[in-house]
Design an enzyme around this catalytic site. Structure first.
Site, PDB file in Angstrom:
ATOM      1  N   GLY A   9       0.701  20.254  29.582  1.00 24.12           N
ATOM      2  CA  GLY A   9       1.148  19.252  28.411  1.00 24.12           C
ATOM      3  C   GLY A   9       1.383  18.087  29.065  1.00 24.12           C
ATOM      4  N   ALA A  76       7.205  21.263  20.717  1.00 23.94           N
ATOM      5  CA  ALA A  76       8.059  22.647  20.695  1.00 23.94           C
ATOM      6  C   ALA A  76       7.954  23.444  19.527  1.00 23.94           C
ATOM      7  CB  ALA A  76       9.538  21.955  20.367  1.00 23.94           C
ATOM      8  N   SER A 128      16.646  14.727  29.025  1.00 19.89           N
ATOM      9  CA  SER A 128      17.074  13.795  27.926  1.00 19.89           C
ATOM     10  C   SER A 128      16.642  12.379  28.748  1.00 19.89           C
ATOM     11  CB  SER A 128      18.615  13.849  27.727  1.00 19.89           C
ATOM     12  OG  SER A 128      18.773  12.660  26.847  1.00 19.89           O
ATOM     13  N   LYS A 183      21.635  20.594  25.731  1.00 21.25           N
ATOM     14  CA  LYS A 183      20.974  19.450  25.323  1.00 21.25           C
ATOM     15  C   LYS A 183      21.022  19.330  23.649  1.00 21.25           C
ATOM     16  CE  LYS A 183      17.494  16.193  25.378  1.00 21.25           C
ATOM     17  NZ  LYS A 183      16.853  16.369  24.289  1.00 21.25           N
ATOM     18  N   HIS A 186      24.401  17.612  23.335  1.00 18.62           N
ATOM     19  CA  HIS A 186      24.073  15.947  23.754  1.00 18.62           C
ATOM     20  C   HIS A 186      23.439  15.222  22.541  1.00 18.62           C
ATOM     21  CE1 HIS A 186      21.433  12.886  24.937  1.00 18.62           C
ATOM     22  NE2 HIS A 186      22.126  12.691  25.974  1.00 18.62           N
ATOM     23  N   ASN A 187      22.459  15.732  21.801  1.00 21.04           N
ATOM     24  CA  ASN A 187      21.662  14.924  21.122  1.00 21.04           C
ATOM     25  C   ASN A 187      22.954  14.719  19.767  1.00 21.04           C
ATOM     26  OD1 ASN A 187      19.581  15.399  22.776  1.00 21.04           O
ATOM     27  ND2 ASN A 187      18.086  15.589  20.875  1.00 21.04           N
ATOM     28  N   TYR A 191      24.044  11.405  17.794  1.00 24.14           N
ATOM     29  CA  TYR A 191      24.053  11.184  16.713  1.00 24.14           C
ATOM     30  C   TYR A 191      25.391  10.406  16.065  1.00 24.14           C
ATOM     31  CZ  TYR A 191      19.936  13.593  14.531  1.00 24.14           C
ATOM     32  OH  TYR A 191      18.372  13.897  14.370  1.00 24.14           O
TER      33      TYR A 191
END
Ligand code: NBP
Length: 478
Positions: A9, A76, A128, A183, A186-187, A191
């Protein structure tokens, strides 16, 4: 076979990760569904290190030393399953597949289980830092078996960002979906941070009357203090930027409709299932969603709001200082909520996540990287069982000192009609946690009234029900 690690990928993330491995002296096998991308990578960056390009999955697998370690960096969802289905039959027991994409942790749990049954280690790794991080040092959150980390850990740690004290920003998070779970959180925290910063900017501009350039300066000053972080730093850059075409501040020519790719929403959906209040993250997701509802905003545009006198120059400076306090206190609350969510999931899924270690690996490489995270690490080092960051002595003192300014800022925002859902929700959470009694007692009474849902008493053990439609006597039900 010569390659220590393989990447399949090769869009922007995969290419950059592969280059990062190569630059650190590892021999990297590279593969992509469309071979032209593999060729382009080697042509443009082949001089950076040892790449072993392969056109087919079979050649790619054959180019890797055992146990084979293959990182999947594809879109994903279905693409990840397709790639796993293609590679799994070619691998041997003990080989490791790492999914570095933004997978939902439930998918990772499913994939890990399927592959475990075949003797293959599956590592869901949160990565990240975006494109830049992938190339120069991301923060890496690998889940999966502890055994897989033995062979994988040193490789990941070599390419990860390093915190100021030199510690690599990569650690084994826990079994199966633990890495992708943290993760996701974390995101979610990202935000919330972005929303709080946006509210601070809005207040400085519409209440303080400051121009974007001056606000950029204020953020630059804040970045030299306890708010020192990547997001505050880039906020100053964005605010100082002028649109080339019009010469106007960049923030004034960008459409005010925030988009989202979904990890914030996943965080909130999951938090609801776990029963963990993450109001800061939820308000941030909703605020983006409100901004995007153009038709609602147009319909409501022109509804009456308050009128207010502009602040004097001195008042505006004082106000700016109070906004810094409100931002800091709200940030502590949103991180406290995020950590509660990780703790709850760790307990629920038996992940045994080291809460302090999460703060440690987020000190570098990732979007929420900040000096502040070292304080969180220290808080958990002092008390690994800390129930909430707000109970840490230092955070409690700081938030306590900030609270007058925080209340003043929220009150000013309300009086002047500036929406501050993040600041307000954080303050409400703080007040709810510290309250001696909550009106939830009344809620319990109502639930018992209309649904005989029963309640517990403060003075006796057991469950009780009041015969509301009868003589209102009380009976014990358990
Ligand atoms: P994309 O998410 O745009 O995916 C493109 C890659 O997926 C290409 O290599 C493409 O191959 C491959 N692919 C697709 Br699409 N369908 C496939 C299939 N059925 N079989 C095999 N390969 C397939 O790439 P990206 O932006 O580099 O992101 C990669 C992952 O990293 C994603 O999961 C993303 O969420 C995550 N992530 C991205 C960032 C970021 O800042 N961009 C940050 C952190 C994590 P092709 O060349 O043959 O079309």
């Amino acid at each position: 076979a010569t390659a220590q690690i393989g990447v399949t990928g090769l869009a922007v993330m995969g290419s950059n990760l592969a280059r990062n491995f190569a630059r650190h002296g590892h021999t990297v096998a590279v593969h992509n569904r469309t071979y032209a991308k593999t060729e382009a990578l080697v042509k443009e960056h082949g001089h950076e290190g040892d790449f072993v390009p392969s056109e087919t999955a079979e050649e790619f697998v054959a180019s890797l030393v055992k146990p084979r370690r293959i990182i999947i960096m594809v879109k994903a969802g279905e693409a990840t399953d397709a790639v796993i289905d293609e590679f799994a039959p070619l691998l041997d027991e003990g080989d490791v597949i790492i999914d570095g994409g933004n997978a939902h942790f439930a998918d990772t749990r499913r994939r890990e289980k399927d592959l475990r049954d075949k003797g293959i280690h599956f590592v869901g790794a949160g990565i990240s830092g975006g494109e830049e991080g992938a190339l120069n040092g991301p923060s890496i959150m690998p889940g999966g078996s502890a055994e897989s980390y033995k062979s994988l850990g040193p490789l990941l740690e070599s390419i990860a960002a390093k915190a100021e004290d030199g510690t690599p920003c990569a650690v084994h998070v826990g079994p199966d979906g633990a890495g992708h779970f943290v993760k996701m959180v974390h995101n979610g925290i990202e935000y919330a941070d972005m929303q709080l910063i946006a509210e601070a900017y809005d207040l400085l501009r519409s209440v303080g009357g400051f121009a974007p350039e001056r606000i950029a300066e204020i953020f630059r000053n804040w970045n030299a203090g306890r708010l020192d972080s990547y997001l505050i730093e880039i906020t100053a850059e964005v605010l100082a930027h002028k649109d080339a075409a019009t010469g106007r501040p960049f923030v004034d020519v960008v459409a005010d409709e925030a988009e989202q790719k979904g990890t914030g929403r996943w965080t909130v959906q999951t938090a609801l299932d776990l029963g963990v209040p993450v109001s800061g993250i939820a308000e941030a997701v909703f605020a983006r969603s409100v901004s995007g509802h153009k038709e609602l905003r147009e319909a409501a545009n022109g509804l009456p709001g308050p009128s207010a006198e502009p602040l004097s120059a001195t008042e505006a400076e004082e106000f700016a200082a109070r906004v810094e306090e409100a931002l800091y206190a709200s940030k502590v609350v949103s991180y406290a909520q995020g950590w509660n969510m990780i703790a709850k999931a760790s307990e629920e899924y038996g992940w045994d996540i080291d809460l302090g270690a999460m703060a440690a690996i987020w000190r570098g490489g990732c979007i929420i990287r900040a000096a502040f995270l070292d304080r969180i690490r220290a808080a958990f080092a002092t008390d690994p069982q800390l129930p909430t960051l707000l109970a840490d002595r230092q955070f409690a003192e700081e938030v306590g000192r900030a609270q007058d300014a925080w209340r003043e800022v929220v009150a000013t925002a309300v009086r002047r009609g500036v929406p501050t859902p993040g600041f307000s929700a954080a303050l409400a959470y703080y007040d709810a946690l510290r309250a001696e009694r909550l009106p939830a007692a009344l809620t319990q009474g109502q639930r018992d009234f209309f649904g005989a849902h029963t309640y517990r008493r403060t003075d006796r053990e057991g469950s009780f029900h009041t015969l509301w439609s009868g003589d209102r006597s009380e009976e014990q039900t358990a």
